[in-house]
Structure formats: structure tokens, C-alpha cells
Write a protein that holds these residues in place. Sequence first.
Motif, PDB file in Angstrom:
ATOM      1  N   ALA A 197     -51.497   5.231  56.349  1.00  0.00           N
ATOM      2  CA  ALA A 197     -50.772   5.501  57.590  1.00  0.00           C
ATOM      3  C   ALA A 197     -49.319   5.095  57.388  1.00  0.00           C
ATOM      4  O   ALA A 197     -48.981   4.407  56.428  1.00  0.00           O
ATOM      5  N   GLY A 198     -48.473   5.510  58.331  1.00  0.00           N
ATOM      6  CA  GLY A 198     -47.074   5.137  58.264  1.00  0.00           C
ATOM      7  C   GLY A 198     -46.253   6.067  57.389  1.00  0.00           C
ATOM      8  O   GLY A 198     -46.787   6.859  56.611  1.00  0.00           O
ATOM      9  N   ASP A 199     -44.946   5.986  57.535  1.00  0.00           N
ATOM     10  CA  ASP A 199     -44.016   6.724  56.687  1.00  0.00           C
ATOM     11  C   ASP A 199     -42.727   5.908  56.612  1.00  0.00           C
ATOM     12  O   ASP A 199     -42.609   4.873  57.278  1.00  0.00           O
ATOM     13  N   PRO A 200     -41.749   6.309  55.801  1.00  0.00           N
ATOM     14  CA  PRO A 200     -40.549   5.479  55.656  1.00  0.00           C
ATOM     15  C   PRO A 200     -39.813   5.185  56.957  1.00  0.00           C
ATOM     16  O   PRO A 200     -39.309   4.068  57.161  1.00  0.00           O
ATOM     17  N   ASP A 201     -39.723   6.168  57.857  1.00  0.00           N
ATOM     18  CA  ASP A 201     -39.032   5.938  59.124  1.00  0.00           C
ATOM     19  C   ASP A 201     -39.790   4.937  59.995  1.00  0.00           C
ATOM     20  O   ASP A 201     -39.192   4.062  60.621  1.00  0.00           O
TER      21      ASP A 201
ATOM     22  N   GLY B   3     -53.432   0.242  51.651  1.00  0.00           N
ATOM     23  CA  GLY B   3     -54.765   0.823  51.782  1.00  0.00           C
ATOM     24  C   GLY B   3     -54.928   1.985  50.825  1.00  0.00           C
ATOM     25  O   GLY B   3     -54.027   2.312  50.045  1.00  0.00           O
ATOM     26  N   PHE B   4     -56.071   2.631  50.886  1.00  0.00           N
ATOM     27  CA  PHE B   4     -56.311   3.800  50.063  1.00  0.00           C
ATOM     28  C   PHE B   4     -55.408   4.964  50.504  1.00  0.00           C
ATOM     29  O   PHE B   4     -55.011   5.046  51.669  1.00  0.00           O
ATOM     30  N   ALA B   5     -55.124   5.879  49.576  1.00  0.00           N
ATOM     31  CA  ALA B   5     -54.336   7.073  49.886  1.00  0.00           C
ATOM     32  C   ALA B   5     -55.231   8.051  50.656  1.00  0.00           C
ATOM     33  O   ALA B   5     -55.816   8.969  50.086  1.00  0.00           O
ATOM     34  N   ASP B   6     -55.336   7.821  51.949  1.00  0.00           N
ATOM     35  CA  ASP B   6     -56.333   8.513  52.769  1.00  0.00           C
ATOM     36  C   ASP B   6     -55.796   8.681  54.187  1.00  0.00           C
ATOM     37  O   ASP B   6     -56.311   8.083  55.132  1.00  0.00           O
ATOM     38  N   LEU B   7     -54.747   9.486  54.343  1.00  0.00           N
ATOM     39  CA  LEU B   7     -54.164   9.685  55.663  1.00  0.00           C
ATOM     40  C   LEU B   7     -55.165  10.277  56.643  1.00  0.00           C
ATOM     41  O   LEU B   7     -55.252   9.857  57.797  1.00  0.00           O
ATOM     42  N   GLN B   8     -55.936  11.264  56.195  1.00  0.00           N
ATOM     43  CA  GLN B   8     -56.864  11.930  57.104  1.00  0.00           C
ATOM     44  C   GLN B   8     -57.947  10.976  57.600  1.00  0.00           C
ATOM     45  O   GLN B   8     -58.340  11.022  58.764  1.00  0.00           O
ATOM     46  N   GLY B   9     -58.400  10.108  56.720  1.00  0.00           N
ATOM     47  CA  GLY B   9     -59.443   9.157  57.101  1.00  0.00           C
ATOM     48  C   GLY B   9     -58.921   7.811  57.554  1.00  0.00           C
ATOM     49  O   GLY B   9     -59.697   6.884  57.785  1.00  0.00           O
ATOM     50  N   PHE B  10     -57.584   7.678  57.669  1.00  0.00           N
ATOM     51  CA  PHE B  10     -56.953   6.443  58.134  1.00  0.00           C
ATOM     52  C   PHE B  10     -57.330   5.253  57.241  1.00  0.00           C
ATOM     53  O   PHE B  10     -57.399   4.116  57.678  1.00  0.00           O
TER      54      PHE B  10
ATOM     55  N   PHE C  20     -47.181   8.334  62.165  1.00  0.00           N
ATOM     56  CA  PHE C  20     -46.801   9.191  61.042  1.00  0.00           C
ATOM     57  C   PHE C  20     -46.061  10.399  61.597  1.00  0.00           C
ATOM     58  O   PHE C  20     -46.641  11.207  62.324  1.00  0.00           O
ATOM     59  N   GLY C  21     -44.748  10.504  61.260  1.00  0.00           N
ATOM     60  CA  GLY C  21     -43.950  11.598  61.802  1.00  0.00           C
ATOM     61  C   GLY C  21     -43.995  11.577  63.326  1.00  0.00           C
ATOM     62  O   GLY C  21     -43.775  10.542  63.946  1.00  0.00           O
ATOM     63  N   PRO C  22     -44.304  12.730  63.957  1.00  0.00           N
ATOM     64  CA  PRO C  22     -44.346  12.782  65.422  1.00  0.00           C
ATOM     65  C   PRO C  22     -45.638  12.234  66.024  1.00  0.00           C
ATOM     66  O   PRO C  22     -45.783  12.162  67.244  1.00  0.00           O
ATOM     67  N   TRP C  23     -46.592  11.842  65.152  1.00  0.00           N
ATOM     68  CA  TRP C  23     -47.893  11.361  65.626  1.00  0.00           C
ATOM     69  C   TRP C  23     -47.810   9.855  65.853  1.00  0.00           C
ATOM     70  O   TRP C  23     -47.547   9.100  64.926  1.00  0.00           O
TER      71      TRP C  23
END
Length: 258
Positions: free
Chosen positions: A41-45, A66-73, A15-18
Motif C-alpha cells: 500500500a502507499g505511494d511516494p506522495d 510488506g509483500f508486493a501485493d497491492l491488490q491483496g493489501f 494509493f493515488g486517488p484511493w
Amino acid sequence: MQASVDLNADMSESFGPWTMGDDATLLEVVSSANIACGFHAGDPDVMARSMAGAVARDVGIGAHPGFADLQGFGRRRIDLGHETLGNLVRYQLGAAQAMARAAGGKVRHLKLHGALANMASEDAELARAAYTAALSVDPEIIVMVLAGTAQEVAARDLGARMACEIFADRAYNDDCTLVDRRQPGAVIHDAALASARILEMIRAGAIIAESGKHIATRIDTICLHGDTPEAVEIARGLRAELEAAGVAVARFSGARAG
């Protein structure tokens, strides 16, 4: 011993620079890829890179909602109504289809991620809501199910094309669900152990639980998680052991459930 089996990996989870996982190397080993769709997780790029890499290596593309849960992966359980859950799946599948098409490919399968997958493995009606939503977008999409669970029950009831999945890097309970990640030994990090247990399952035509119980099942595909540090080592070792045993690694056909 069956003649061939698919090898899949969950990926596109940066995700981004991560950075999470070595997708480029995994795409050289696996035959199918489950691409995160930006919610857990993930993003368009990241999706664009993963789709392009899969197309270049002729790897089967799957949407991995998956669920909308970036912090909890995506590994935290969220209680959603079935209509909302269905729209969550449709939204992410649509994003995956667009990115795959732009890369010159096509989404051929769908696999639920994390807590959403675990909940669907226990609750056939929840699984049915998710799969009905996916089939409303693409009636021919192949539903990748956790073999022997409520996911498989739902896919069979819907008459969907289906791929039955077992895990190389996760331990099993007696009901074919995965041992909770918080429990010791739930995640397998040893590549040799992962390969040995998968070969044993394929020879037996069964999932082998931690208790030693055998649950007969169709085995179409084997999964490993791209976010584990040993993912590439496990993938390479497993593919080598399968081929040495005379089992070719090839995409699943997605035979219709029956």
C-alpha cells in the motif's frame, strides 16, 4: 501497572486517488506511526504526506514493509527465499529512510506488515532473515515484534533493539499469534471493548487469548489498524482510558533485546 506505553498505528495506506484511513487525525493521537512503503500500500506522495505529518507532531516514524501485493493489501502469503525476502525489506526500508529524511525526520523502527508479519510470527528463521536485512541497513533500528511469537525469538537472538507489541483491535490465539481475519471476532470494531481488553492486559502484564489464557509478556506498544473504519474512535478512546488509568502515552525506548 506500568507508567507509560506507546500507541502506534499502521498508516500511509492510501494509493493515488484511493483513500484508506484518516492518517492526519490518527497522527494527533498516536505516539508512533508505521508507514507503508509502497509495496502492499502507499505511494511516494502518500509517504511524503505521512512523514511530514509525523515530523510536525513529533510522532515516531517506522517503516512498515510488506509483500508486493497491492491488490491483496499485503495479506496474501507469498513464498520467498530468505535472500529475496531480505532484499524486499532493505528496499522498502531505504525508501522510508529517504522520505523521512526529506521531511526532516528519521526512521526509528521497523514493523513487518500483514501476511509477512504473520509468517514471521510463526517462523523464527524467516523473521531472522527479515530483521537481519533491516539491521544491515541500520544496526540501531528498533524492531517492533508481535510479543510472544517467533518474531520476538528472532529479535532476541540477534540482540536487536526491540519493542514488544500487542494489538488493541485483534483477537489472539493461545500461542500469541493473531486469530485469522476470516474468523468471527478476529477484528475488534468496538472502541469500548478494545480499551477494556487492553487495560486488562496491561494490568496483567500479559496477552489474554480468546480462550482466556494469559501469556506473560513485556508490553512496549499497542497497535491499532488505520484501515478500519473505527480506527480514530478506537485510538482516541484507548488513549483517554490509558491516561485516566495513570498510564502515559509515550514513545517506546527500544531497549535492546536480552
